[in-house]
Motif scaffolding. Structure first.
Motif, short mmCIF file in Angstrom:
data_model
loop_
_atom_site.label_atom_id
_atom_site.label_comp_id
_atom_site.label_asym_id
_atom_site.label_seq_id
_atom_site.Cartn_x
_atom_site.Cartn_y
_atom_site.Cartn_z
N ARG A 157 -38.44 5.86 -11.75
CA ARG A 157 -39.46 5.52 -10.70
C ARG A 157 -38.82 4.07 -10.17
NH1 ARG A 157 -45.26 6.91 -11.10
NH2 ARG A 157 -45.61 8.83 -12.44
N THR B 69 -39.70 0.63 -8.41
CA THR B 69 -41.00 -0.04 -8.46
C THR B 69 -40.40 -1.27 -7.35
OG1 THR B 69 -42.07 0.36 -10.24
CG2 THR B 69 -42.50 -1.49 -9.21
N ARG C 44 -51.77 7.29 -4.75
CA ARG C 44 -52.63 6.92 -6.02
C ARG C 44 -52.80 5.14 -5.82
NH1 ARG C 44 -54.40 9.52 -10.79
NH2 ARG C 44 -54.89 8.13 -12.43
N VAL D 184 -52.30 -1.66 -8.08
CA VAL D 184 -50.99 -0.82 -7.77
C VAL D 184 -51.23 0.40 -7.04
CG1 VAL D 184 -49.09 0.23 -8.93
CG2 VAL D 184 -50.16 -1.83 -9.90
N THR E 190 -49.20 4.15 -5.57
CA THR E 190 -48.14 4.95 -5.96
C THR E 190 -48.16 5.81 -4.81
OG1 THR E 190 -48.43 4.79 -8.51
CG2 THR E 190 -47.10 6.55 -7.70
N HIS F 101 -46.02 9.16 -3.66
CA HIS F 101 -45.25 10.31 -4.12
C HIS F 101 -45.21 11.47 -2.94
CE1 HIS F 101 -44.94 13.98 -7.23
NE2 HIS F 101 -43.80 13.99 -6.62
N VAL G 269 -46.10 -1.81 -5.40
CA VAL G 269 -46.00 -0.24 -4.85
C VAL G 269 -45.07 0.48 -5.74
CG1 VAL G 269 -45.83 1.47 -2.88
CG2 VAL G 269 -46.84 -0.70 -2.61
N THR G 270 -45.28 1.53 -6.29
CA THR G 270 -44.31 2.32 -7.04
C THR G 270 -44.18 3.67 -6.39
OG1 THR G 270 -45.04 1.75 -9.27
CG2 THR G 270 -44.04 3.59 -9.31
N HIS H 8 -42.86 7.16 -6.48
CA HIS H 8 -42.67 8.17 -7.50
C HIS H 8 -41.20 9.00 -7.24
CE1 HIS H 8 -43.35 12.33 -9.87
NE2 HIS H 8 -44.20 11.51 -10.38
N GLU I 59 -56.88 8.97 -5.80
CA GLU I 59 -55.60 9.69 -5.26
C GLU I 59 -56.12 10.58 -4.16
OE1 GLU I 59 -52.75 11.08 -8.52
OE2 GLU I 59 -53.32 13.10 -7.64
#
Length: 802
Positions: free
Chosen positions: A6, A8, A507, A516, A518, A520, A547-548, A550, A634
Motif C-alpha cells: 500500500r 501511504t 473508507r 485516516v 483509505t 481504493h 491518506v492510504t 489501496h 465506508e
C-alpha cells in the motif's frame, strides 16, 4: 512474492488553495510530492518484472517469423522432451470454446490458428524452470509455413480480388464498410462543400504521411500468474485497464470472472501500449496447466512485437479560404493502417474524423476516415489517439494557406480559431472555454531564444549545441534557424456513447489516534500521478492529513482505462464523489452524538478541516477522532460524466465527446542544411488545463507529451518492409527515441479556465501536447529550409535530397 505495498502519502509543502468545503495540507492546487517518486528514482520501486514467487516457472512465447502464411504443421516434440520443460501449448491446447479476444472486436486469437497474420504473432507457449530453458525450448518448436501474399497498404487491401486478412467477417455492429479489409469507416458531412468552394479565393491541397510510432515505454510487458486452490488464478500484471483485461481473459480460460483475480503490479510506462492484452492470457494458461506460478517478462525485441503501435496514416486534405483569411471549407480523407487485428481502430477512426478540422471554425466539411486491416503490425491506442495524425496534416495546411494569402501564420490561425459556442463539424457545440487564439498569442509573445547559442568566446563553436552534437559534423557552417507554430484539439474521455464511468471506495476511520482515509480504486497508475491526485482529493474533501492508497485490483468496481486523458476527470470525480458521501456520513454521526450540545450542528454549514469538524465561520465543533471513535465509514460509488452519443454512420453528426482540451506550441530549430541534421532549440507550450490539481505534475505531463511529439517529428518510426510486412527495427538500437541531449528547453504556460461540467473545473491534459508539438517542429524546419516536408518523421535525406 514481492508486490508493491500500500502506498501511504503524507502532506508536503504549504497549505494550498481549496475551492471546496474542506481543507488540509497537501490538498488540490498544491504541488505535493509523488509518494512513489523517491522509490522510482532510487531504483527501489518494485515493477512487474521484479516480481518473484517460490517455485515459479518462466513462460516464453514463440512468435511467427513471417507476416502472412498458412500453418501447415507444428511439431513440439523436441521442446516437450527437454529437461526442465513443464508445458508446451498451441491453439489446440486452449481450454475453452472462446479462443479469441479483443478490445472492441474479438478477432485476435490467443495463439495463431491455421494461419498467421502479422510478423511476430504468438504461435506457441512454453513453461520451464529457467528462462533460458524456456527460450531454447521455444526455439526447438518446428513450424511449417506456406507463405501468402501480404496486404500492406490501401491499394493492396482494396484491389479487386484482394486477399482478405479476415475471411467471413461479419461485424455488423460497427456499421457498413465498403470492403472486408476495412475495419471501420466514419464519414462526417456538414454544409455544402461544392458551394463553399466557389467562395474560396485560394485553395490548397496536400497529401501527408505519418509514420508508425511506438509507445516506447521502458518497462517491458511482464506479469506473474499464480494458480489458486479454488481452481482460479491470481494475476499480478502491468496494464492500463484491469477490468477490460478481466473481461477478455476469463472467457478464454473458461473461468467465471470472480475466479480471475487481478492486481496491478508496478507499471513502467504505458502511453496506450498496455491497453490491449499481451502476456496476460498466456501466463494464466501456463499457470493453470502446470499448477505452478508462471512469470513472463518480454525482452525489448519481443516487446516491439508484443504490443500495438500508433496507426501510420495517409491524409489527403483540401482547404479553401477567402482573401481576408476566413476558411471556407474542408475536404479530407484519412486512411489509417490498423494492421492485422482491430484493437482500438474503430475508436481511433472516430477521433481522427471528428477532430480532423482542428480547433478552427469551418462550416462546410466533407470528411472520411477509414482504418484498414493489413498484414502490418497491429495498431491501436497511443497518446493522442487519432487526433495526432490529423493535427499534423491540418496544421501544415494552415501554414500553406497563410503563405498563399501572404498572412502571418499565427494571425491566420487566430482569425479562424474556435471559441466557446463554436459548433463542431459533428454538430456538437463547444460548451466550455476554448482559448485557442489566446494560447497562440501567448506562445508568439514569448521571447525567442538568443541566436547562435552555440557560439562561445573567440568565435568558436560549442558543438554540443549544434545539429549533430558531439559527432562534430559542423561548426556552424550551413546552419539556419527556423520558427514554427501549431495548435491542436483533443477530446477527453471515452466518446461515442461509451458508458465511461469509474468506481471509488473510500473508507474513513481512526488509526493510531488520528483520522485516516483509505482510497481504493482500480485505476492503473502508469506514471501519470493518479495516486498523488487521489490523495490530494481525499485530503481536500475529508480534511485529513493521512491518506492510504489501496493497491488497484479487481476487488473494487472498474475505473476504466488509464488513457484518453480521463483518469483525473473520471476516477478523480469518483474519488471526490465518494469522499463527499463519506463526509456526509461522518457529519451524520457527529450530529447524532453532539447535536444536542451545540445548535450549529443543525444550523451551520459544516466542514472538515485539519482533522476537525468546523463551521463555515471557523468555529471548531469536534475532533474527527471524537466523532468516529471506533466507527468506520465506508462508501463505494460509481461516478459518470455526462453522456455522449454515437456518431451517425452516414452524416457523422452527434454529441460524441464530453470535453475538449487545447494546446499550442512554438518550435525553434536549427538545421544543418548540408547534412540534413536538426537541432530543436526550444519547444514552448501554452495549454489550458481548467484547474491544475497538482501544478508540478501538470507541467511534467505537458513536457512529457511534448517530447513524444518531438520524437515522431524527427526520429521515431517503426519501419516495416513493404514487400514482406516484416518489422526492420524492433529495438532501441534502431528505433530511436529522444534522449536528454535531444530534448530542448520546454517552457510551459498554463492557463486555468474552468470547465463548469468537470470536477473542480479540471480539463484532461495528458494527450493534447503530443498533438501540436509535432507539426510545430515540422513548421519550423520548413521555415528554415523552404522545403514542403509532408511526411513524418523528417529524415536527413528529406532535407538534402539525397
Amino acid at each position: 512474492m514481492a508486490l508493491n505495498p500500500r502506498v501511504t502519502t503524507t502532506p508536503a509543502g504549504t497549505p494550498g488553495k481549496v475551492t471546496q468545503g474542506s481543507k488540509a495540507k497537501g490538498g488540490i492546487g498544491e504541488s505535493t510530492l509523488r509518494p512513489d517518486g523517491t522509490l522510482k528514482v532510487t531504483g527501489e520501486f518494485a515493477y512487474s518484472s521484479d516480481m518473484w514467487h517460490e517455485d515459479m516457472l518462466w513462460g516464453q512465447t514463440l512468435r511467427s517469423t513471417v507476416a502472412h502464411a498458412e500453418i501447415r504443421s507444428i511439431d513440439v516434440s523436441e521442446a516437450v522432451a527437454m529437461p526442465g520443460v513443464y508445458a508446451v501449448l498451441t491453439y489446440d491446447d486452449l481450454p475453452a470454446e472462446m479462443k479469441n479476444y479483443g478490445l472492441e472486436i474479438q478477432d485476435t486469437p490467443v495463439l495463431a490458428h491455421k494461419k498467421v497474420r502479422h510478423h511476430g504473432e504468438p504461435v506457441a507457449l512454453v513453461a520451464a524452470d529457467h528462462p533460458e530453458t524456456a527460450r531454447r525450448a521455444a526455439a526447438k518448436i518446428k513450424i511449417d509455413y506456406a507463405e501468402l501474399p501480404v496486404i500492406t497498404d490501401e491499394a493492396s487491401a482494396t484491389a479487386p480480388g484482394a486477399v482478405l486478412v479476415h475471411e467471413g467477417r461479419t461485424d455488423h455492429h460497427i456499421g457498413h464498410v465498403p470492403h472486408p479489409n476495412i475495419v471501420h469507416r466514419q464519414p462526417i458531412v456538414r454544409g455544402d462543400v461544392s458551394e463553399a468552394r466557389k467562395r474560396a479565393d485560394v485553395i490548397v491541397e496536400g497529401e501527408y504521411v505519418f509514420g508508425m510510432q511506438d509507445q516506447a515505454f521502458l518497462g517491458p510487458e511482464s506479469g506473474l500468474a499464480v494458480p489458486a486452490e479454488d481452481g482460479g488464478v491470481d494475476l499480478y500484471v502491468a496494464t492500463q485497464w484491469l477490468h477490460s483485461d478481466l473481461r477478455q481473459i476469463a472467457p478464454v480460460l473458461g473461468l467465471p470472472p470472480e475466479k480471475v483475480r487481478m492486481t496491478l503490479a508496478g507499471v513502467g510506462g504505458a502511453f496506450g501500449g498496455r491497453e490491449d492484452l499481451s502476456m496476460q492470457i498466456h501466463a494464466c494458461l501456463l499457470a493453470l496447466r502446470t499448477g505452478k506460478p508462471v512469470k513472463i517478462v518480454y525482452n525489448r525485441f519481443e516487446s516491439f512485437f508484443g504490443h500495438v503501435h500508433r496507426h501510420p496514416a495517409k491524409l489527403y486534405y483540401e482547404h479553401g479560404a477567402t482573401k481576408d483569411g476566413k476558411l471556407t471549407h474542408l475536404k479530407c480523407r484519412i486512411v489509417l493502417d490498423g494492421g492485422a487485428y482491430a484493437s482500438a481502430s474503430p475508436a481511433v477512426v472516430g477521433n481522427a474524423s471528428s477532430l480532423s478540422v482542428g480547433p478552427y471554425v469551418v462550416d462546410d466539411v466533407d470528411i472520411e476516415a477509414i482504418a484498414l486491416y493489413s498484414n502490418n503490425p497491429p495498431c491501436g491506442a497511443m497518446r493522442g489517439f487519432g487526433a495526432v495524425q490529423a493535427c499534423f496534416a491540418y496544421e501544415a495546411q494552415m501554414d500553406k494557406l497563410a503563405a498563399k494569402l501572404g498572412m502571418d501564420p499565427v494571425e491566420f490561425r487566430q482569425i479562424n480559431a474556435m471559441e466557446q459556442g463554436t459548433i463542431m463539424p459533428t454538430g456538437q457545440p463547444v460548451d466550455s472555454p476554448a482559448p485557442v487564439a489566446e494560447l497562440l498569442r501567448r506562445i508568439k509573445a514569448r521571447p525567442l531564444p538568443p541566436e547562435r547559442q552555440w557560439e562561445v568566446a573567440g568565435g568558436a563553436a560549442d558543438v554540443r549545441a549544434l545539429p549533430g552534437g558531439l559527432s562534430n559534423t559542423t561548426h556552424g557552417e550551413g546552419v539556419v534557424r527556423g520558427v514554427g507554430y501549431a495548435v491542436g484539439i483533443k477530446n477527453v474521455g471515452f466518446s461515442e456513447g461509451f458508458d465511461d464511468y469509474s468506481t471509488a471506495k473510500v473508507r474513513m476511520e481512526v488509526v493510531g489516534g488520528e483520522p485516516v482515509a483509505t482510497v481504493h480504486t482500480a485505476m492503473a497508475e502508469v506514471g501519470q500521478g493518479g495516486i498523488t491526485v487521489h490523495a490530494q482529493i481525499a485530503r481536500t474533501e475529508l480534511g485529513v492529513g493521512q491518506v492510504t492508497i489501496h493497491p488497484a485490483d479487481t476487488q473494487v468496481g472498474s475505473a476504466g482505462s488509464t488513457s484518453a486523458s480521463r483518469q483525473t476527470y473520471v476516477t478523480g470525480g469518483a474519488v471526490k464523489n465518494s469522499c463527499e458521501a463519506v463526509r456526509e456520513k461522518v457529519l451524520e454521526i457527529g450530529r447524532r452524538k453532539f447535536g444536542s450540545y451545540h445548535p450549529a450542528w443543525a444550523t451551520a454549514e459544516l466542514l472538515l478541516e485539519d482533522g476537525k469538524v468546523v463551521t463555515d465561520g471557523g468555529e471548531v465543533l469536534a475532533d474527527l477522532v471524537e466523532v468516529l471513535e471506533d466507527e468506520a465509514v465506508e462508501v463505494e460509488l460509481e461516478w459518470r460524466h455526462r453522456p455522449t452519443q454515437p456518431f451517425d454512420l452516414v452524416t457523422g453528426q452527434g454529441d460524441g465527446h464530453v470535453q475538449y482540451s487545447f494546446a499550442a506550441h512554438r518550435a525553434v530549430v536549427e538545421v544543418d542544411t548540408e547534412l540534413g541534421l536538426v537541432k530543436v532549440v526550444e519547444l514552448a507550450c501554452a495549454q489550458d488545463v481548467g484547474k491544475a490539481l497538482n501544478p508540478l505534475s501538470v507541467v511534467g505531463q505537458i513536457q512529457g507529451g511534448t517530447t513524444q511529439g518531438l520524437g515522431v517529428a524527427v526520429m521515431e518510426e517503426i519501419v516495416v518492409d513493404p514487400k514482406t510486412a516484416k518489422v526492420r527495427n524492433p529495438s532501441f538500437t534502431d528505433y530511436l527515441i529522444p534522449t536528454i541531449l535531444d530534448t530542448p528547453t520546454i517552457p510551459v504556460d498554463v492557463l486555468e479556465l474552468a470547465d463548469e461540467h468537470a470536477p473542480y473545473g479540471l480539463r484532461g491534459i495528458g494527450e493534447a501536447p503530443t498533438l501540436s508539438s509535432t507539426p510545430a517542429v515540422l513548421a519550423a524546419i520548413r521555415n528554415a529550409t523552404g522545403l514542403e516536408l509532408n511526411r513524418t518523421p523528417v529524415r536527413p535525406e528529406h532535407l538534402t535530397g539525397t
